[in-house]
Design a protein around this motif. Structure first.
Motif, PDB file in Angstrom:
ATOM      1  N   TYR A  35     -10.134  58.989 -34.963  1.00 46.30           N
ATOM      2  CA  TYR A  35      -9.480  58.628 -36.715  1.00 46.30           C
ATOM      3  C   TYR A  35      -8.389  57.597 -35.789  1.00 46.30           C
ATOM      4  O   TYR A  35      -7.503  57.313 -37.233  1.00 46.30           O
ATOM      5  CB  TYR A  35      -8.826  59.785 -36.930  1.00 46.30           C
ATOM      6  CG  TYR A  35      -9.618  60.888 -37.452  1.00 46.30           C
ATOM      7  CD1 TYR A  35     -10.124  61.327 -38.598  1.00 46.30           C
ATOM      8  CD2 TYR A  35     -10.570  61.728 -36.438  1.00 46.30           C
ATOM      9  CE1 TYR A  35      -9.964  61.822 -39.596  1.00 46.30           C
ATOM     10  CE2 TYR A  35     -11.406  62.877 -37.395  1.00 46.30           C
ATOM     11  CZ  TYR A  35     -11.482  62.880 -38.984  1.00 46.30           C
ATOM     12  OH  TYR A  35     -12.110  63.865 -39.109  1.00 46.30           O
ATOM     13  N   VAL A  36      -8.501  57.138 -34.856  1.00 53.98           N
ATOM     14  CA  VAL A  36      -7.764  55.708 -34.831  1.00 53.98           C
ATOM     15  C   VAL A  36      -7.983  54.473 -35.741  1.00 53.98           C
ATOM     16  O   VAL A  36      -7.259  53.788 -36.520  1.00 53.98           O
ATOM     17  CB  VAL A  36      -8.406  55.170 -33.465  1.00 53.98           C
ATOM     18  CG1 VAL A  36      -7.494  53.354 -33.132  1.00 53.98           C
ATOM     19  CG2 VAL A  36      -7.950  55.894 -32.909  1.00 53.98           C
ATOM     20  N   ARG A  37      -8.829  54.426 -36.030  1.00 51.21           N
ATOM     21  CA  ARG A  37      -9.771  53.824 -37.212  1.00 51.21           C
ATOM     22  C   ARG A  37      -8.941  53.925 -39.037  1.00 51.21           C
ATOM     23  O   ARG A  37      -8.751  52.934 -39.746  1.00 51.21           O
ATOM     24  CB  ARG A  37     -11.263  53.686 -37.936  1.00 51.21           C
ATOM     25  CG  ARG A  37     -11.567  55.030 -38.795  1.00 51.21           C
ATOM     26  CD  ARG A  37     -13.001  54.851 -38.216  1.00 51.21           C
ATOM     27  NE  ARG A  37     -14.216  55.333 -37.672  1.00 51.21           N
ATOM     28  CZ  ARG A  37     -15.276  55.305 -37.395  1.00 51.21           C
ATOM     29  NH1 ARG A  37     -15.919  55.126 -38.343  1.00 51.21           N
ATOM     30  NH2 ARG A  37     -15.895  54.801 -36.093  1.00 51.21           N
ATOM     31  N   VAL A  38      -8.303  55.518 -39.334  1.00 53.02           N
ATOM     32  CA  VAL A  38      -7.721  55.753 -39.888  1.00 53.02           C
ATOM     33  C   VAL A  38      -6.365  55.235 -40.060  1.00 53.02           C
ATOM     34  O   VAL A  38      -5.763  54.722 -40.687  1.00 53.02           O
ATOM     35  CB  VAL A  38      -8.058  56.993 -40.595  1.00 53.02           C
ATOM     36  CG1 VAL A  38      -6.651  57.853 -41.534  1.00 53.02           C
ATOM     37  CG2 VAL A  38      -9.363  57.508 -40.107  1.00 53.02           C
ATOM     38  N   ILE A  39      -5.695  54.852 -38.861  1.00 52.84           N
ATOM     39  CA  ILE A  39      -4.251  54.500 -38.491  1.00 52.84           C
ATOM     40  C   ILE A  39      -4.303  52.849 -38.490  1.00 52.84           C
ATOM     41  O   ILE A  39      -3.675  52.810 -39.341  1.00 52.84           O
ATOM     42  CB  ILE A  39      -4.365  55.104 -37.463  1.00 52.84           C
ATOM     43  CG1 ILE A  39      -3.748  56.079 -36.865  1.00 52.84           C
ATOM     44  CG2 ILE A  39      -2.477  54.287 -36.754  1.00 52.84           C
ATOM     45  CD1 ILE A  39      -3.751  56.832 -35.833  1.00 52.84           C
ATOM     46  N   ALA A  40      -5.436  52.472 -37.914  1.00 47.86           N
ATOM     47  CA  ALA A  40      -5.649  50.871 -37.820  1.00 47.86           C
ATOM     48  C   ALA A  40      -5.485  50.106 -39.027  1.00 47.86           C
ATOM     49  O   ALA A  40      -5.362  48.986 -39.356  1.00 47.86           O
ATOM     50  CB  ALA A  40      -6.615  50.552 -37.326  1.00 47.86           C
ATOM     51  N   GLU A  41      -5.745  51.086 -40.712  1.00 49.12           N
ATOM     52  CA  GLU A  41      -6.164  50.657 -41.272  1.00 49.12           C
ATOM     53  C   GLU A  41      -5.221  50.040 -41.838  1.00 49.12           C
ATOM     54  O   GLU A  41      -4.569  48.788 -42.825  1.00 49.12           O
ATOM     55  CB  GLU A  41      -6.455  51.156 -42.706  1.00 49.12           C
ATOM     56  CG  GLU A  41      -7.848  51.602 -42.538  1.00 49.12           C
ATOM     57  CD  GLU A  41      -8.897  50.081 -42.704  1.00 49.12           C
ATOM     58  OE1 GLU A  41      -8.088  49.609 -43.779  1.00 49.12           O
ATOM     59  OE2 GLU A  41     -10.046  49.809 -42.578  1.00 49.12           O
ATOM     60  N   ASP A  42      -3.218  50.578 -41.975  1.00 50.19           N
ATOM     61  CA  ASP A  42      -2.441  49.904 -42.248  1.00 50.19           C
ATOM     62  C   ASP A  42      -1.418  49.582 -41.238  1.00 50.19           C
ATOM     63  O   ASP A  42      -0.266  49.439 -41.578  1.00 50.19           O
ATOM     64  CB  ASP A  42      -2.412  50.923 -43.489  1.00 50.19           C
ATOM     65  CG  ASP A  42      -2.478  50.651 -44.522  1.00 50.19           C
ATOM     66  OD1 ASP A  42      -2.727  50.254 -45.093  1.00 50.19           O
ATOM     67  OD2 ASP A  42      -3.450  52.311 -44.797  1.00 50.19           O
TER      68      ASP A  42
END
Length: 321
Positions: A35-42
């Motif tokens: 779920y780091v990819r979710v954080i990394a979006e913004d």
């Protein structure tokens, strides 16, 4: 030299217990890291590290107060050395993601078991078995197969950085057992998160005074400055903080239960665990080559947990002469 696995209860290798701790760590971290990819979006890496560390330290303080845990280190220097070494390893690892493929960076980090054996043999004078050497080689080859051909591409100066991360990670793992054997897992957890939190604050401060234009989406994760947090960021960072608290605690315990050369090979299991969560959460599929690589990783773990054979003991004696 006397093997530490047969000296006394304080230094005896409890390999199976360590393997179970590593498996628990891999299952937890494999889930949260997806779920780091979710954080990394913004949001940015530095804000993520600072916020996650703050949350983790608050949780740890509450647990320590409620359960009577000891957070004060017996040896501040030893805990600081381990924490800074592991913190730098993670900093270089994530920093390299800004200009290298993920597969190549991960392959570099997982050279750590090789460095563990080399450091223990040539710096600490520790005996290593032929079976351990073979297990590390099999495990690393399995990692390369899981990551695919891109893990071997791009032999440039920048490609050395992930390997440096693996070397620092190995040093920190050895320090966990050799220097911090009398420390509690929660003490080392606190040190780890304090260092990463400081790194996060420093990164945010630098980007505030020297702002750069970060790319949109996950590509700007490394160079993105602080932004006002929203509910998504706070929730998934909290999941990361609580998961990391438990997962890192388990891996610290594993390195206290057995020698680093044994435990480090088990850490290869993080790759198949992460891949399994990727399939369950994002419907990401694996190639046949990757599945073979996972089987080799499992074989490496099984081999390293076995007692040295007669041939291995002979090889170890010859290597000391």
């Amino acid at each position: 030299m006397t093997d530490t696995s047969i000296t006394n209860g304080a230094t005896q290798n409890r390999t199976l217990a360590a393997a179970a701790a590593v498996l628990g760590y891999a299952m937890i971290i494999g889930f949260t890291d997806n779920y780091v990819r979710v954080i990394a979006e913004d949001f940015g890496l530095w804000q993520f590290h600072a916020t996650r560390s703050a949350m983790a330290l608050v949780l740890l303080a509450v647990l320590a107060f409620g359960l009577g845990m000891r957070l004060r280190p017996k040896s501040l220097g030893a805990v600081a050395f381990r924490s800074i070494t592991h913190g730098c390893a993670m900093l270089i690892y994530f920093g390299a993601l800004a200009f290298l493929p993920v597969a190549q960076v991960a392959a570099g980090l997982f050279t750590a078991p090789i460095f563990v054996l080399l450091i223990q043999r040539f710096t600490l004078g520790r005996q290593i078995g032929l079976l351990q050497v073979f297990a590390v080689a099999v495990g690393f080859l399995g990692v390369v197969l899981v990551l695919g051909p891109s893990a071997l591409a791009g032999a440039t100066l920048a490609a050395v950085l992930p390997v440096l991360s693996g070397a620092l990670y190995a040093v920190g793992n050895i320090a966990t057992r050799e220097m911090c054997a009398d420390e509690t897992a929660e003490t080392m957890l606190a040190g780890f998160f304090v260092v990463l939190g400081v790194f996060g604050l420093v990164g945010m401060a630098v980007l505030a005074f020297l702002p750069v234009v970060a790319a949109e989406g996950a590509d700007g994760f490394i160079l993105r400055g602080a932004a006002w947090p929203d509910a998504t960021f706070l929730w998934w960072t909290f999941v990361q903080a609580s998961g990391s608290l438990l997962g890192v605690g388990l891996i610290i315990k594993a390195y206290q239960l057995a020698e680093a050369s044994r435990v480090s090979v088990f850490e290869y299991v993080i790759l198949p665990c992460s891949a399994a969560w990727g399939w369950l959460l994002w419907n990401e599929t694996l190639t046949a080559t990757a599945i073979v690589g996972m089987a080799m990783i499992a074989l490496a773990g099984a081999l390293v947990s076995r007692q040295p054979s007669t041939a291995s003991r002979q090889w170890r004696r010859q290597s000391d002469t």
